[in-house]
Enzyme design. Structure first.
Site, PDB file in Angstrom:
ATOM      1  CB  CYS A 114       4.070 -17.110  -5.230  1.00  0.00           C
ATOM      2  SG  CYS A 114       4.751 -15.912  -3.858  1.00  0.00           S
ATOM      3  CG  HIS A 250       2.720 -14.558  -8.036  1.00  0.00           C
ATOM      4  ND1 HIS A 250       2.071 -14.381  -7.208  1.00  0.00           N
ATOM      5  CD2 HIS A 250       3.633 -14.147  -7.814  1.00  0.00           C
ATOM      6  CE1 HIS A 250       2.063 -13.919  -5.830  1.00  0.00           C
ATOM      7  NE2 HIS A 250       3.606 -14.211  -6.239  1.00  0.00           N
ATOM      8  CG  ASN A 280       4.139 -11.715  -3.443  1.00  0.00           C
ATOM      9  OD1 ASN A 280       2.788 -12.907  -3.735  1.00  0.00           O
ATOM     10  ND2 ASN A 280       5.176 -11.862  -3.600  1.00  0.00           N
TER      11      ASN A 280
HETATM   12  O1  UT7 Z   1       6.357 -13.683  -4.847  1.00  0.00           O
HETATM   13  C1  UT7 Z   1       7.364 -14.892  -4.726  1.00  0.00           C
HETATM   14  C2  UT7 Z   1       8.340 -13.468  -6.333  1.00  0.00           C
HETATM   15  N1  UT7 Z   1       9.094 -12.882  -5.451  1.00  0.00           N
HETATM   16  C3  UT7 Z   1       9.650 -11.400  -6.064  1.00  0.00           C
HETATM   17  O2  UT7 Z   1       9.526 -12.045  -7.637  1.00  0.00           O
HETATM   18  C4  UT7 Z   1      10.165 -10.862  -5.739  1.00  0.00           C
HETATM   19  C5  UT7 Z   1      11.355 -10.149  -6.420  1.00  0.00           C
HETATM   20  N2  UT7 Z   1      11.881  -8.649  -6.329  1.00  0.00           N
HETATM   21  C6  UT7 Z   1      11.611  -7.648  -6.226  1.00  0.00           C
HETATM   22  O3  UT7 Z   1      10.826  -7.754  -6.082  1.00  0.00           O
HETATM   23  C7  UT7 Z   1      12.332  -7.070  -5.622  1.00  0.00           C
HETATM   24  O4  UT7 Z   1      13.709  -7.275  -5.730  1.00  0.00           O
HETATM   25  C8  UT7 Z   1      12.449  -6.253  -3.967  1.00  0.00           C
HETATM   26  C9  UT7 Z   1      11.273  -5.450  -4.550  1.00  0.00           C
HETATM   27  C10 UT7 Z   1      12.446  -7.159  -3.100  1.00  0.00           C
HETATM   28  C11 UT7 Z   1      13.644  -5.211  -3.681  1.00  0.00           C
HETATM   29  O5  UT7 Z   1      13.608  -4.165  -5.049  1.00  0.00           O
HETATM   30  P1  UT7 Z   1      15.141  -3.610  -5.512  1.00  0.00           P
HETATM   31  O6  UT7 Z   1      15.294  -2.957  -6.403  1.00  0.00           O
HETATM   32  O7  UT7 Z   1      15.667  -4.762  -5.902  1.00  0.00           O
HETATM   33  O8  UT7 Z   1      15.428  -3.474  -3.993  1.00  0.00           O
HETATM   34  P2  UT7 Z   1      17.014  -3.526  -3.788  1.00  0.00           P
HETATM   35  O9  UT7 Z   1      16.697  -5.071  -3.316  1.00  0.00           O
HETATM   36  O10 UT7 Z   1      17.811  -3.462  -4.529  1.00  0.00           O
HETATM   37  O11 UT7 Z   1      17.882  -2.798  -3.149  1.00  0.00           O
HETATM   38  C12 UT7 Z   1      18.066  -1.617  -2.968  1.00  0.00           C
HETATM   39  C13 UT7 Z   1      18.039  -0.516  -1.976  1.00  0.00           C
HETATM   40  C14 UT7 Z   1      18.819  -1.261  -0.872  1.00  0.00           C
HETATM   41  O12 UT7 Z   1      19.578  -0.248  -0.522  1.00  0.00           O
HETATM   42  P3  UT7 Z   1      21.150   0.333  -0.323  1.00  0.00           P
HETATM   43  O13 UT7 Z   1      22.274  -1.373  -0.041  1.00  0.00           O
HETATM   44  O14 UT7 Z   1      21.150   0.098  -2.028  1.00  0.00           O
HETATM   45  O15 UT7 Z   1      21.716   1.396   0.428  1.00  0.00           O
HETATM   46  C15 UT7 Z   1      18.425  -2.139   0.204  1.00  0.00           C
HETATM   47  O16 UT7 Z   1      18.609  -1.865   1.377  1.00  0.00           O
HETATM   48  O17 UT7 Z   1      16.747  -0.283  -0.926  1.00  0.00           O
HETATM   49  C16 UT7 Z   1      16.391  -0.619   0.194  1.00  0.00           C
HETATM   50  N3  UT7 Z   1      15.861  -1.589   0.921  1.00  0.00           N
HETATM   51  C17 UT7 Z   1      14.561  -0.962   1.323  1.00  0.00           C
HETATM   52  N4  UT7 Z   1      14.106   0.656   1.572  1.00  0.00           N
HETATM   53  C18 UT7 Z   1      13.629   1.497   2.449  1.00  0.00           C
HETATM   54  C19 UT7 Z   1      14.922  -3.443   1.154  1.00  0.00           C
HETATM   55  N5  UT7 Z   1      14.272  -2.356   1.700  1.00  0.00           N
HETATM   56  C20 UT7 Z   1      13.763  -1.266   1.448  1.00  0.00           C
HETATM   57  C21 UT7 Z   1      12.404  -0.684   2.774  1.00  0.00           C
HETATM   58  N6  UT7 Z   1      12.145   0.517   2.614  1.00  0.00           N
HETATM   59  N7  UT7 Z   1      11.166  -1.810   2.854  1.00  0.00           N
END
Ligand code: UT7
Length: 323
Positions: A114, A250, A280
């Site tokens: 990225c 980004h 992204n």
């Molecule tokens: O390009 C390189 C740089 N990349 C980034 O900067 C990405 C950085 N990270 C992020 O943008 C975020 O961490 C994400 C968007 C990837 C995830 O968001 P989050 O608020 O950190 O969610 P999480 O990973 O803590 O997941 C929360 C919940 C989980 O369920 P439980 O364990 O609480 O029951 C996940 O399983 O959301 C669930 N989940 C989803 N639910 C519906 C994860 N992906 C999805 C989904 N749809 N697509």
């Protein structure tokens, strides 16, 4: 006067097919509501038949050359940033070179995921100022759709395909207030491979592999590193956040963009946001966003612009320029 690399033109390209969140909800257990709330993403573009990293890169390059008022033959150097090359080798930059009809110039790829466009621009800037040529084509192009695990809802909803390009030319500009790249700062910390990587490759598994990410950990590092590197690059240029007209970040997550802007005390209206439309697009995201804001008239000649990115590696960096 000072020799600087000035952006003369920008261009971008997107695949034909647009995929909205509702369509993804028919493929994995997700919802439009979750994706919009957690990421700000509403749509992304996915490459189809006949579309690849290099076809998108070549199209973006043609638009950038047109804006610059230059011909392909004027290009001395092509640097293409990508983590999704058409082939393991040769470099996709050489495929783009052939597509543009350039018979001889320097052409190579950089891999910094990225942050790739920031790395490519910095290398091009140094080569131009070092005398390797007068005009460079710097491209960020990706087809992440081809390395996504379409059954993994934690990654497949986040990424999209596309390309962006910029034409840079070495020009003598006034030391104070002149156009061009004023400073760049790059970083890498290879200890974080496990937090964001592809689980394959020619020399490990012999397969292409799929994207794997521990999103929350990446998120935490991103906000800290991006705010820090932006301050660093402004320091090098002898500027402060109040001098900035636009930040072109980004586009990984709308919440990262908000948090970084808040940390630096910037007005969110100064931050160019395209993550809602493009998702992204890895190395393509910064030049895609830059081209968007140049073409819609927000970024004007003379504006002070900061570009920043962070990605797999980890790698991260920022660049401050007067457009
Ligand atoms: O390009 C390189 C740089 N990349 C980034 O900067 C990405 C950085 N990270 C992020 O943008 C975020 O961490 C994400 C968007 C990837 C995830 O968001 P989050 O608020 O950190 O969610 P999480 O990973 O803590 O997941 C929360 C919940 C989980 O369920 P439980 O364990 O609480 O029951 C996940 O399983 O959301 C669930 N989940 C989803 N639910 C519906 C994860 N992906 C999805 C989904 N749809 N697509």
């Amino acid at each position: 006067m000072t020799l600087r690399s000035v952006i003369l033109g920008t261009g971008s390209a997107l695949p034909r097919r647009r995929v909205d969140n509702a369509e993804l909800a028919t493929m994995v257990d997700t919802s439009d509501e979750w994706i919009v709330e957690r990421t700000g993403i509403r749509t992304r573009y996915v490459a189809g038949e006949g579309e690849s990293t290099t076809t998108l890169a070549a199209e973006a390059s043609r638009h950038a050359l047109e804006m610059a008022g230059l011909q392909a033959a004027d290009i001395d150097l092509i640097i293409l940033a990508t983590a999704t090359p058409d082939q393991t080798f040769p470099a996709s930059a050489t495929t783009v070179q052939a597509a543009l009809g350039i018979n001889d110039c320097i052409a190579f790829d950089v891999a910094a995921v990225c942050s790739g466009f920031l790395y490519a621009m910095t290398v091009a800037d140094n080569m131009l100022r070092g005398g390797a040529g007068k005009t460079a084509l710097v491209i960020g192009a990706e087809t992440f759709s081809r390395i996504l695990d379409w059954e993994d809802r934690t990654t497949c909803v986040l990424f999209g395909d596309g390309a962006g390009a910029a034409v840079l030319r070495a020009e003598e500009t006034p030391a104070e207030g002149g156009r061009g790249i004023l400073a760049s700062k790059l970083h890498a910390d290879g200890r974080h491979n496990g937090l964001l990587h592809v689980d394959g490759g020619p020399s490990s598994t012999g397969t292409v592999g799929k994207v794997r990410m521990k999103g929350q950990d990446v998120f935490r590092h991103a906000v800290v590193n991006l705010a820090q590197v932006m301050k660093e690059v402004l320091d090098v240029a002898g500027l402060s956040t109040s001098d900035i007209d636009w930040v072109v970040p980004h586009q990984a997550n709308a919440r990262i963009l908000d948090a970084t802007a808040r940390k630096l005390g910037l007005d969110p209206a100064q931050v160019v946001v395209t993550v809602d439309r493009h998702a992204n697009t890895s190395a393509a995201s910064v030049p895609l966003a830059l081209d968007t804001a140049v073409r819609d008239g927000r970024i004007k000649q003379g504006d002070l612009v900061v570009l920043e990115a962070m990605g797999g590696g980890f790698t991260w960096g920022a660049c401050v320029l007067r457009y």
